[in-house]
Design a protein around this motif. Structure first.
Motif, PDB file in Angstrom:
ATOM      1  N   ASP A  95      58.265 125.668   0.365  1.00  0.00           N
ATOM      2  CA  ASP A  95      58.151 125.721   1.825  1.00  0.00           C
ATOM      3  C   ASP A  95      57.487 127.024   2.264  1.00  0.00           C
ATOM      4  OD1 ASP A  95      59.187 124.886   4.649  1.00  0.00           O
ATOM      5  OD2 ASP A  95      59.917 126.946   4.360  1.00  0.00           O
ATOM      6  N   GLU A  96      57.963 128.112   1.701  1.00  0.00           N
ATOM      7  CA  GLU A  96      57.437 129.432   2.056  1.00  0.00           C
ATOM      8  C   GLU A  96      55.943 129.531   1.721  1.00  0.00           C
ATOM      9  OE1 GLU A  96      58.896 131.797   3.639  1.00  0.00           O
ATOM     10  OE2 GLU A  96      57.368 133.364   3.369  1.00  0.00           O
ATOM     11  N   LYS A 121      62.724 126.016  -1.449  1.00  0.00           N
ATOM     12  CA  LYS A 121      62.567 127.187  -0.594  1.00  0.00           C
ATOM     13  C   LYS A 121      61.212 127.862  -0.850  1.00  0.00           C
ATOM     14  CE  LYS A 121      65.208 131.270   0.669  1.00  0.00           C
ATOM     15  NZ  LYS A 121      64.515 132.355   0.015  1.00  0.00           N
ATOM     16  N   ASP A 122      60.914 128.002  -2.125  1.00  0.00           N
ATOM     17  CA  ASP A 122      59.665 128.648  -2.513  1.00  0.00           C
ATOM     18  C   ASP A 122      58.455 127.816  -2.062  1.00  0.00           C
ATOM     19  OD1 ASP A 122      58.484 130.775  -3.736  1.00  0.00           O
ATOM     20  OD2 ASP A 122      58.208 129.737  -5.651  1.00  0.00           O
ATOM     21  N   LYS A 160      66.444 124.572   7.913  1.00  0.00           N
ATOM     22  CA  LYS A 160      66.366 124.743   6.466  1.00  0.00           C
ATOM     23  C   LYS A 160      65.528 123.615   5.865  1.00  0.00           C
ATOM     24  CE  LYS A 160      69.505 125.703   2.781  1.00  0.00           C
ATOM     25  NZ  LYS A 160      70.641 125.169   2.170  1.00  0.00           N
ATOM     26  N   CYS A 191      59.657 119.495   2.953  1.00  0.00           N
ATOM     27  CA  CYS A 191      58.795 120.367   2.177  1.00  0.00           C
ATOM     28  C   CYS A 191      57.574 119.602   1.656  1.00  0.00           C
ATOM     29  CB  CYS A 191      59.631 120.912   1.037  1.00  0.00           C
ATOM     30  SG  CYS A 191      58.814 122.180   0.188  1.00  0.00           S
TER      31      CYS A 191
END
Ligand code: SF4
Lengths: 180, 746
Positions: B647-648, B644-645, B712, B718
């Motif tokens: 990707d962000e 998640k990190d 997602k 990613c």
């Protein structure tokens, strides 16, 4: 790994060493670069600030300090980086070894005599905050190294001050260092 | 992860924490050679991490010039070794600090620096001998108590200074504190202050005739005014622009006689835009705002600013701060009381010079006269306790390198004196001839020629010894010392100023100080002094004595020092200096060849290249380096399996890279992703400016696709995105280079 550890050897008589002599000596040490494992860089002068570091021989690895912190004068060795040992015990042994070298050189070059105790502080409020738990835990670590037969006193209860201890005479390590 | 990053994560404002993480990423990236050294230098300067003397790896040891063998050959800027120790400047808007903030700075001084906090002539605090790799944690610890170092150095808006007596002063029109704070908040990190050719220093003053705010020697100065408008009283400012000391001091010019409190932020924004657009970028010696104002003339500059102001897109922040102006009101922590007949030794002398009775009856502001602006770790801890005990938890630093405690009940003064005396902070003579200002000079500054601190310390010691016997006219004089012509020690606005230079005698360098006489401290630095001749450093104290004694002897009635100097005339002044200009041969008196506070023979060989302004790095370079930092962080997060990190961060890296380009077309883009993507599409995709010869618009689609996706991320997607972010950044670089080449051709 603790960030900085400071060892201070208070002078036998609580008076400042002659400052010009100390500064000249520190400059000469820089000229000669004779201390193994230390890149000696510069001398900073804060003689005008009381209760403080007063003259600092700034090295890459450590600061060697004419120190009047806590209003008593002494020579301090503050290890800043380039640690080769791991673990608190290892770091303490390492800083003591280096501190001893500078203390001996200071003694020889400036004819200063030191008291029968030393102080050791952990300048790392992240890993070693001055909390009651740490006061107990670090005392346990230090006792066998510094004060087997002597006493170990906390320097400051106030949590703002770095966690530090005074090891008095009759301790193996203190005696050994003062003999040399 | 650093223990501080983890433990303080919920105590630092989110955007500040991200900026520090980003800076830490850039440190790592630079270590791997991933950021250009010039870009990294400007990046660290904008975070207040400054170079320091000898950081080029050379130092004269008294016999020879030594090459300092640092562990690595890496650099953190042009000719600046990575391992060399540097300075960290900490920005304190209007010099305000709380006891907690002081304690944290003291902790930092002990753990990362040399155990000393140094107050500067711009109300900042500086820590010296710091390693660059310690700075992110240092910044986090400051951030957790509400202090940022952002834009403490570099080509941007510097600390906002203001009178330390604001709010308690008898002569102020109103308390400028809330306005100084509003300006600080508004401009911090603002897009319009990123493209300057050099620094911009703002200052506020509550009144016209005193010195405290020094608005006339600043790039932008705000002088408090009240106007009757539509039957009501309205607060605002007379705004000055284009002042500055430096080599050639300029008096600021009036940009407007009055701008309302609801408009001054917008006006300032317009000034910043004009300066960013029209100010010199290549020749740093002519890049300050004062040169632009002088070149185009104040009338034309005013016209340009007004035109820009009209065209600015509305920003609600211009007025929003007005709702919280009251939050800066201070009230005492004690009921007031009086004292009578104190017998404590030294109290009367201290009271006379260091105590200012506030406008609010029964309360006093007390100045701590710090020697050379220095205070130790232990003094700071005890001072924090004193501040909590006697004041409503605030204090202010001053441009004379002191600390002021406010709202002390006059009944508490004897006890306060005793408490300060116990820690060596009750030295009398604040704001008098013994209270000498000095820049760092050769102690730590790369540009220092002579030892300003050494001389200031010596003068202070000599004068303090006879302070009691000095004529009152002498006591009231101001002495200021700079280590070179750059005037960081404010020598131009002193009655007697000194700045460092050097002369040669029989082939040897001799430290000298140029004597500058007749500057005016009052009237907000009302006029500048004139250099009247150089004297050897060794003789500077004798010159001070000769001038002050002659002044005390010859002044007519209440004739002030400036008037006396004017009456005396240059020829007479020269005659007064003449006996002190001679340098004996080295063999006759070697002490002339050694500077104050040093034991080495004097040399000019340690002089380095200053970083006062940093390199002029383009807006694109600065922003793209942040994009690179984010892409690097994304890679690290990916390695750690934090999808998640990663990707962000990869997405934000592309947004940042796009913004780097967009800023060349529109400074108002802000940080909203939709706005960035839309502006990027308009200026770079639709126009095909971003297109690659072969891949065409492919790289732009990486950003567009990620921007609209709601799926997602998986580890695979990613991984792709991180890769795409790097390609996008490369494409941005190519696009920028292409535009620059086209511009050059035109
Ligand atoms: S006046 Fe010169 S020596 Fe002093 S801090 Fe400024 S640049 Fe350095």
């Amino acid at each position: 790994m603790l960030k900085r550890i400071k060892v201070k050897f208070p002078f036998a008589e609580d008076r400042a060493a002659q400052t010009t002599k100390v500064a000249t000596t520190f400059h000469r040490w820089i000229q000669n670069q004779t201390f193994e494992g230390h890149l000696l860089i510069d001398v900073a002068n804060y003689m005008h600030v009381p209760n403080s570091y007063n003259i600092i021989l700034v090295a890459h690895e450590a600061d060697i300090v004419l120190d009047s912190t806590d209003n008593h004068h002494g020579l301090a060795y503050v290890r800043k980086n380039t640690w080769t040992s791991d673990g608190v015990e290892g770091q303490i042994e390492e800083v003591m070894d280096y501190a001893k070298t500078f203390k001996t050189a200071f003694q020889n070059d400036l004819c200063m005599t030191f008291g029968d105790y030393l102080e050791l502080s952990f300048l790392d409020r992240g890993l070693a905050p001055n909390t009651p738990e740490n006061q107990r835990a670090y005392a346990d670590v230090l006792r066998p190294i510094l004060a087997k037969s002597g006493t170990l006193e906390l320097l400051h209860q106030d949590p703002r001050y770095a966690l530090g201890f005074r090891a008095t005479s009759h301790s193996r390590a203190v005696d050994r260092m003062n003999d040399e | 992860m650093s223990i501080w990053k983890d433990s303080l994560k919920n105590r630092i404002p989110k955007d500040w924490a991200e900026e520090i993480d980003l800076f830490e990423g850039q440190i790592k990236l630079r270590k791997q050679g991933g950021v250009d050294e010039k870009v990294f230098a400007e990046t660290r300067l904008r975070r207040g991490a400054y170079g320091q003397r000898y950081d080029n790896g050379q130092r004269y040891d008294g016999i020879k010039s030594q090459k300092l063998k640092f562990p690595t050959d890496l650099t953190k800027g042009p000719d600046t070794k990575w391992d060399a120790l540097g300075m960290q400047r900490i920005k304190l808007p209007f010099g305000s600090m709380t006891p907690k903030q002081l304690e944290v700075m003291a902790e930092l001084a002990e753990e990362y620096a040399d155990g000393i906090l140094h107050i500067t002539t711009r109300q900042d605090v500086q820590l010296h001998f710091i390693h660059i790799e310690d700075t992110p944690d240092l910044m986090r610890r400051l951030g957790a108590v509400g202090i940022t170092t952002r834009e403490a150095c570099g080509n941007s808006i510097r600390n906002v200074t203001a009178c330390p007596l604001a709010g308690v002063c008898h002569t102020e029109v109103f308390d400028v504190t809330p306005y100084a704070h509003a300006l600080f908040e508004f401009l911090l990190g603002h897009d319009d202050v990123q493209g300057f050719g050099r620094k911009v220093k703002p200052a506020f003053s509550g009144c016209e005739h005193e010195a405290c705010g020094l608005v006339k020697m600043h790039d932008i100065g705000y002088l408090a005014q009240v106007r009757e408008i539509d039957g009501g009283l309205k607060r605002g400012f007379r705004v000055y622009v284009g002042g500055g000391l430096g080599t050639i001091p300029h008096q600021a010019k009036v940009l407007t006689d009055f701008v309302g409190e609801d408009e001054f932020l917008a006006l300032t924004q317009a000034v910043c835009r004009i300066y960013a657009r029209l100010g010199e970028k290549r020749n740093r010696n002519r890049a300050r705002l004062k040169f632009l104002v002088a070149d185009v003339g104040i009338e034309e500059f005013t016209r340009l600013v007004n035109e820009e102001w009209q065209a600015l897109p509305y920003d609600p922040r211009w007025k929003a701060y007005l709702d919280s102006v009251d939050r800066f009101d201070e009230s005492p922590c004690h009921e007031t009381d009086t004292f009578e007949g104190v017998e404590v030794e030294g109290f009367a002398e201290w009271h006379e010079s260091n105590v200012y009775l506030q406008r609010q009856e029964g309360y006093a502001a007390v100045t701590l006269n710090l020697p050379l602006g220095d205070i130790s770790v232990n003094q700071s801890f005890t001072l924090a306790d004193i501040v909590r005990r006697f004041t409503p938890d605030t204090m202010r630093t001053t441009v004379e390198q002191n600390i002021v405690l406010r709202w002390v009940s006059v009944g508490d003064l004897p006890t306060l004196y005793q408490a300060l005396d116990d820690i060596g902070l009750a030295t009398p003579g604040a704001a008098s001839i013994v209270d000498i200002t000095s820049c760092p000079g050769t102690d730590t500054c790369k540009l220092g020629v002579s030892a300003s601190r050494g001389l200031a310390g010596e003068l202070r010691t000599q004068l303090a010894a006879r302070n009691g016997n000095l004529d009152q006219a002498i006591k009231d004089l101001r002495v200021k010392v700079s280590g070179c012509f750059n005037s960081c020690g404010h020598h131009h606005v002193a009655d007697i100023g000194f700045f460092g230079n050097s002369r040669r005698r029989e082939g040897r360098a001799v430290p000298h100080f140029q004597v500058v006489l007749g500057g005016q401290w009052k009237e907000n630095a009302g006029s500048y002094g004139l250099a009247v001749g150089a004297v050897p450093s060794k003789n500077a104290p004798k010159v001070l004595d000769a001038l002050t004694e002659r002044y005390a002897r010859e002044r007519r009635n209440d004739e002030n020092f400036q008037a006396w100097i004017a009456r005396l005339g240059k020829i007479e002044i020269k005659k007064t200096l003449e006996p002190y200009t001679h340098v004996p041969l080295f063999e006759q008196d070697p002490s002339f060849f050694i500077d104050w506070g040093d034991v080495r023979n004097f040399t000019m060989s340690d002089l380095g290249i200053g970083e006062c302004a940093g390199e002029v790095v383009s807006l694109f370079s600065l922003n793209i380096s942040q994009a690179e930092g984010l892409a690097f962080d994304a890679l690290v997060a990916l390695d750690e399996g934090n999808v998640k990190d990663a990707d962000e961060k990869a997405y934000r890296a592309m947004l940042q890279a796009a913004k780097s380009l967009v800023l060349s077309k529109s400074l108002d883009v802000g940080n909203d992703p939709d706005a960035i993507v839309s502006e990027f599409r308009k200026h770079f995709f639709d126009t095909e400016l971003f297109f690659d010869k072969f891949a065409k618009g492919k790289f732009a689609h990486y950003l567009f696709d990620r921007h609209k996706t709601t799926v997602k991320p998986t580890i695979d997607s990613c991984r792709h995105l991180v890769h795409e972010a790097n390609l996008f950044i490369e494409a941005a670089h190519t696009c920028d280079a292409r535009m620059a080449a086209e511009e050059e051709a035109v």
